[in-house]
Design a protein around this motif. Sequence first.
Motif, short mmCIF file in Angstrom:
data_model
loop_
_atom_site.label_atom_id
_atom_site.label_comp_id
_atom_site.label_asym_id
_atom_site.label_seq_id
_atom_site.Cartn_x
_atom_site.Cartn_y
_atom_site.Cartn_z
N ASP A 1 1.21 -0.72 0.10
CA ASP A 1 0.02 0.11 -0.22
C ASP A 1 0.83 0.83 0.22
O ASP A 1 0.54 2.14 -0.65
N PHE A 2 1.52 1.27 0.52
CA PHE A 2 3.11 2.84 0.94
C PHE A 2 3.81 2.42 -0.44
O PHE A 2 3.82 3.91 -0.98
N ALA A 3 3.98 1.34 -1.34
CA ALA A 3 5.11 1.89 -2.46
C ALA A 3 3.24 2.31 -3.40
O ALA A 3 4.77 3.28 -4.17
N LEU B 1 5.71 18.69 -0.70
CA LEU B 1 6.54 18.38 0.29
C LEU B 1 5.36 17.29 1.65
O LEU B 1 4.39 17.12 1.00
N LYS B 2 5.78 16.31 2.03
CA LYS B 2 5.37 15.41 3.15
C LYS B 2 4.62 16.31 3.98
O LYS B 2 5.03 16.31 5.03
N GLU B 3 3.30 15.93 4.07
CA GLU B 3 2.50 16.28 5.51
C GLU B 3 2.56 15.11 6.55
O GLU B 3 2.60 15.89 8.31
N SER B 4 3.33 14.20 6.83
CA SER B 4 3.08 13.18 8.22
C SER B 4 4.26 13.61 8.76
O SER B 4 5.69 13.13 7.92
N LEU C 1 9.45 10.03 7.91
CA LEU C 1 10.42 9.36 8.90
C LEU C 1 10.56 7.61 8.09
O LEU C 1 11.25 6.96 8.36
N GLY C 2 10.11 7.76 7.38
CA GLY C 2 9.42 6.88 6.40
C GLY C 2 8.16 6.17 6.34
O GLY C 2 8.93 5.03 6.26
#
Length: 192
Positions: free
Chosen positions: A117-119, A130-133, A138-139
């Motif tokens: 799901d993440f991939a 921009l990463k929101e979380s 942290l990956g």
Amino acid sequence: MWKRNVIGHKTNNYKRVLEEKLFFLNPILRGTLLMHRKNCCDMEKLRFIDLNQQQYGFSADIPKLDEFKSMQEKKRKQVNEKIQEFSKKSRENIRDGFKACLEALRKTQYSTAFEDDFAKRNENTNLFRLKESAYENLGFPENLSYEKRSELRKECSKFLRFSYLVDFLAMEALKNIYVLSVEDLIYEFNTL
């Protein structure tokens, strides 16, 4: 029988607590801690004041104070640069240790469904957004379960305690540089 089970349970709890708080037992942080301690021990060998009598021409004559002062300023600048180099090495070492711990946590954290799901979600998004979380920074995927978030929080609190320890070791090394430099100065004044 129940007595043995209770004692075994208490022993396991004590073991778990010690493993969490003794960084030397963690195989990843052990190497990081040993490398940081080595850097601090190397840094402690530095001195801010250099009183080599041959170098400054100390003899029965009165030394030229201006020359001595300029030489000491150069020495302090050199020592300051070396301390900055040790600081940079230590920061990189600690950053690498934290990254290795997070990578180990990532490998054990999710099932294949979470990874897939993440991939898929990362393939469909723009790489430059921009990463929101904080989890994404942290990956980790944003949809972690409570248990997995709790493990991540424990790991982050371990990093915080480890940072306190590392900071204490660095401050101790800096204190020793100053104290031993002053002791050397006092010894040289006594011998003159």
